[in-house]
Design a protein around this motif. Structure first.
Motif, PDB file in Angstrom:
ATOM      1  N   ASP A 471       0.815   2.270   5.558  1.00  0.00           N
ATOM      2  CA  ASP A 471       1.754   1.176   5.344  1.00  0.00           C
ATOM      3  C   ASP A 471       1.250   0.277   4.218  1.00  0.00           C
ATOM      4  O   ASP A 471       0.261  -0.436   4.379  1.00  0.00           O
ATOM      5  CB  ASP A 471       1.896   0.373   6.649  1.00  0.00           C
ATOM      6  N   PRO A 472       1.915   0.271   3.075  1.00  0.00           N
ATOM      7  CA  PRO A 472       1.442  -0.541   1.952  1.00  0.00           C
ATOM      8  C   PRO A 472       1.515  -2.045   2.211  1.00  0.00           C
ATOM      9  O   PRO A 472       0.906  -2.825   1.471  1.00  0.00           O
ATOM     10  CB  PRO A 472       2.364  -0.133   0.804  1.00  0.00           C
ATOM     11  N   THR A 473       2.242  -2.462   3.261  1.00  0.00           N
ATOM     12  CA  THR A 473       2.334  -3.886   3.580  1.00  0.00           C
ATOM     13  C   THR A 473       1.377  -4.303   4.697  1.00  0.00           C
ATOM     14  O   THR A 473       1.380  -5.458   5.105  1.00  0.00           O
ATOM     15  CB  THR A 473       3.771  -4.248   4.016  1.00  0.00           C
ATOM     16  N   SER A 474       0.558  -3.385   5.186  1.00  0.00           N
ATOM     17  CA  SER A 474      -0.326  -3.676   6.318  1.00  0.00           C
ATOM     18  C   SER A 474      -1.489  -4.563   5.900  1.00  0.00           C
ATOM     19  O   SER A 474      -1.806  -4.720   4.713  1.00  0.00           O
ATOM     20  CB  SER A 474      -0.867  -2.376   6.911  1.00  0.00           C
ATOM     21  N   THR A 475      -2.146  -5.133   6.895  1.00  0.00           N
ATOM     22  CA  THR A 475      -3.340  -5.936   6.634  1.00  0.00           C
ATOM     23  C   THR A 475      -4.442  -5.072   6.026  1.00  0.00           C
ATOM     24  O   THR A 475      -5.153  -5.506   5.111  1.00  0.00           O
ATOM     25  CB  THR A 475      -3.837  -6.592   7.932  1.00  0.00           C
ATOM     26  N   LEU A 476      -4.601  -3.839   6.491  1.00  0.00           N
ATOM     27  CA  LEU A 476      -5.616  -2.953   5.923  1.00  0.00           C
ATOM     28  C   LEU A 476      -5.358  -2.710   4.445  1.00  0.00           C
ATOM     29  O   LEU A 476      -6.290  -2.770   3.619  1.00  0.00           O
ATOM     30  CB  LEU A 476      -5.640  -1.625   6.680  1.00  0.00           C
ATOM     31  N   SER A 477      -4.121  -2.447   4.085  1.00  0.00           N
ATOM     32  CA  SER A 477      -3.788  -2.218   2.670  1.00  0.00           C
ATOM     33  C   SER A 477      -4.087  -3.462   1.847  1.00  0.00           C
ATOM     34  O   SER A 477      -4.561  -3.370   0.702  1.00  0.00           O
ATOM     35  CB  SER A 477      -2.322  -1.816   2.530  1.00  0.00           C
ATOM     36  N   LEU A 478      -3.812  -4.639   2.410  1.00  0.00           N
ATOM     37  CA  LEU A 478      -4.097  -5.884   1.697  1.00  0.00           C
ATOM     38  C   LEU A 478      -5.594  -6.047   1.470  1.00  0.00           C
ATOM     39  O   LEU A 478      -6.034  -6.394   0.363  1.00  0.00           O
ATOM     40  CB  LEU A 478      -3.554  -7.061   2.498  1.00  0.00           C
ATOM     41  N   TYR A 479      -6.405  -5.800   2.485  1.00  0.00           N
ATOM     42  CA  TYR A 479      -7.858  -5.924   2.330  1.00  0.00           C
ATOM     43  C   TYR A 479      -8.376  -4.941   1.284  1.00  0.00           C
ATOM     44  O   TYR A 479      -9.227  -5.299   0.451  1.00  0.00           O
ATOM     45  CB  TYR A 479      -8.548  -5.672   3.671  1.00  0.00           C
ATOM     46  N   ARG A 480      -7.911  -3.714   1.331  1.00  0.00           N
ATOM     47  CA  ARG A 480      -8.382  -2.723   0.357  1.00  0.00           C
ATOM     48  C   ARG A 480      -8.057  -3.153  -1.070  1.00  0.00           C
ATOM     49  O   ARG A 480      -8.901  -3.057  -1.969  1.00  0.00           O
ATOM     50  CB  ARG A 480      -7.756  -1.363   0.669  1.00  0.00           C
ATOM     51  N   GLU A 481      -6.854  -3.648  -1.276  1.00  0.00           N
ATOM     52  CA  GLU A 481      -6.470  -4.062  -2.626  1.00  0.00           C
ATOM     53  C   GLU A 481      -7.219  -5.325  -3.032  1.00  0.00           C
ATOM     54  O   GLU A 481      -7.659  -5.451  -4.178  1.00  0.00           O
ATOM     55  CB  GLU A 481      -4.954  -4.283  -2.693  1.00  0.00           C
TER      56      GLU A 481
END
Length: 559
Positions: A471-481
């Protein structure tokens, strides 16, 4: 740049990597379980090294993995130079270090010097040796009061509740600042000091890059007679001469440790957990002649409030500059309520978060917490601190947006603070130590093949790594970016504030032009037409939405 100059620059960078690092705390027993016994272990961590690398961190901090009876989550250490057999072996540790280093991830391990386990060989020897023995001199044994010594030496209380004295079979009492299974060491004893130097070298020789020092402010003590009462003790200022806390002479210990750290190339680093009374007292632990860095816990005790955040940021950057260290930013760890939950609850109103778990006592997720608000604010606060100069310490599971777990029955709890009714409002810290969800199903959501040692709630499924990774909108995706961009953008140890005209909006710029804009309010903040691109976060009609943070950066910084 000449070859010599290049080597010099590389060596300087290797020696100061910790100043701007993103460090990920792993609570080993709750990260990943490789052998299917319900308890996390070192091979489990090794199996997730690719996940850690993809997250984009610079280092991990391993909470205790030493042999322990788990009277206090591993902070009751029975052997400082070995691995708990339930968690693996020294060979497993070496393989984990190698796998992490291969991916450019450094390793910090926890050192617990204030106390040992009551199962430590020294304490068992002390019990057998009796009064006046050399073995008892390593600890703080005293005679009791009353007609036959049946009363403890003082009326002091343990952090976890109840008396801080425990009587042994021959009638003497020993002091324990924490659980009865954690007898305090006497740091005036030369053998104690020498043994910890041996421990620091043992792990440094195995490739450890640094150390987190548990309750670094508690080691040295003055037990001169007569010992004060609890009421008298509470009136003594913590200014360097308190009998139990933050004594000036503790820095003699750390100066000796620094000499050991500097035997290595690059020098080993350290960070102090020091809950002290003033910023000036904390700066002593961050001295270059001592541990080098100390945790700044101020944001753990701050509301989601722009004024409070700005004050904490400005004060700590000033302290770091004065001490020559770099500051640290922390929103969650293994001792406090997860910040996604804190920010979804009523304001702190001056209550320290270390004693804030009562906020989830009445329900916790999903009852009693505004889940959406907490998650939204947590993301905003995280992007803000990742944009600051200094190092940032992240706690496992926050990158998944996990909330505090309240669905733990009395019979399932493990924390001694719960059983003894002391600090942490009687609930303890189990709610932030529940094993991570890796998959949306399975006996323990992919943590291992068996049911996890602490109960995982059903709502963990939606936060599983395999779900959020897609999910590109997930918290994990946010942390990675955010962590990817931070490596490109992080520069220097300064910032300049940009006035916003609003008390609920913070905006600052870094020396290379990178800007961070954090809106703590609920009304959008018009950004205007920035000349640079918004590289993280999203605008709504050219405005920063309420309870959100955006990063703005010149395109050339992104390569």
């Amino acid at each position: 740049m000449t070859d010599t100059a290049l080597v010099d620059a590389q060596q300087a960078a290797a020696a100061t990597w910790w100043r701007q690092a993103a460090v990920y705390q792993i609570y080993p027993r709750s990260f990943a379980d490789a052998d299917g016994d319900g308890l996390g272990d070192l091979p489990g961590i090794r199996s997730r090294v690719d996940y850690l690398a993809e997250l984009g961190i610079d280092a991990i901090w391993l909470s205790p993995f030493y042999p322990s009876a788990l009277a206090d989550g591993g902070y009751d250490v029975a052997d400082y130079r070995d691995v708990d057999p339930r968690l693996g072996t020294l060979a497993d540790f070496d393989e984990l270090i190698a796998a992490l280093h291969e991916r450019g991830i450094r390793v910090i391990v926890d050192i617990v010097p204030n106390h040992t386990s009551d199962r430590h060989a020294w304490f068992q020897e002390a019990l057998a040796a009796g009064r006046g023995s050399a073995a008892r001199a390593r600890y703080l044994f005293r005679e009791g009061t009353g007609e036959s010594g049946e009363e403890p030496p003082t009326d002091w209380e343990s952090v976890f509740g109840g008396s801080s004295w425990e009587r042994v079979a021959d009638g003497q009492w020993y002091f324990h600042h924490f659980a009865t299974e954690q007898p305090d060491l006497d740091w005036d004893h030369p053998e104690v000091r020498e043994d910890f130097l041996k421990t620091l070298r043992f792990w440094s020789d195995r490739g450890v890059d640094g150390f987190r020092i548990d309750v670094a402010h508690m080691l040295t003590k003055d037990f001169s007679e007569p010992l004060p009462s609890r009421a008298e003790l509470e009136l003594i200022p913590q200014d360097g001469a308190h009998p139990l806390l933050d004594r000036d002479d503790v820095h003699e210990v750390y100066a000796e440790w620094r000499r050991v750290f500097d035997e290595y190339d690059p020098p080993r680093t350290a960070v102090a957990e020091a809950w002290v009374s003033t910023p000036e007292r904390r700066a002593k632990y961050a001295s270059a002649a001592g541990l080098g860095q100390a945790f700044n816990f101020d944001l753990l005790e701050a509301d989601f409030d722009a004024t409070e955040f700005r004050t904490v940021i400005a004060d700590n950057l000033a302290q770091a500059q004065a001490s020559g260290s770099s500051t640290t930013w922390v929103l969650s760890n293994h001792d406090v309520t997860r910040h996604a939950t804190r920010y979804g609850l009523p304001p702190l109103a001056g209550r320290p978060v270390k004693q804030g778990t009562e906020w989830v006592a009445a329900g916790g997720p999903p009852d009693g917490v505004d889940l959406d608000q907490g998650a939204r604010r947590a993301r905003a606060a995280t992007l803000l601190i990742l944009g600051l100069p200094g190092s940032t310490y992240l706690y496992q599971g926050e990158e998944l947006g996990l909330h505090e777990v309240a669905e733990i029955t009395d019979g399932e709890r493990q924390d001694p603070a719960f059983f003894r009714g002391g600090a942490y409002d009687g609930l303890g810290r189990d709610g932030c130590r529940v094993p991570l969800p890796w998959t949306a199903d399975g006996a323990s959501f992919g943590f291992g093949d068996a049911v996890a040692h602490l109960p995982q709630p059903r709502w963990f499924a939606q936060h599983a790594v395999e779900v959020e990774a897609q999910d590109p909108t997930s918290t994990l995706s946010l942390y990675r970016e955010a962590l990817r961009l931070r490596r490109l953008l992080q520069t220097g140890e300064q910032l300049d504030w940009i006035e916003t005209g609003r008390e609920d909006v913070l905006r600052f710029t870094r020396p290379n032009g990178w800007q961070v804009v954090a809106n703590f309010g609920t009304e959008p903040y018009p950004l205007g037409a920035p000349s640079d691109a918004v590289v993280l976060g999203a605008l709504l009609d050219d405005a920063v939405p309420g309870e959100s943070t955006v990063w703005i950066a010149p395109a050339q910084l992104l390569g």
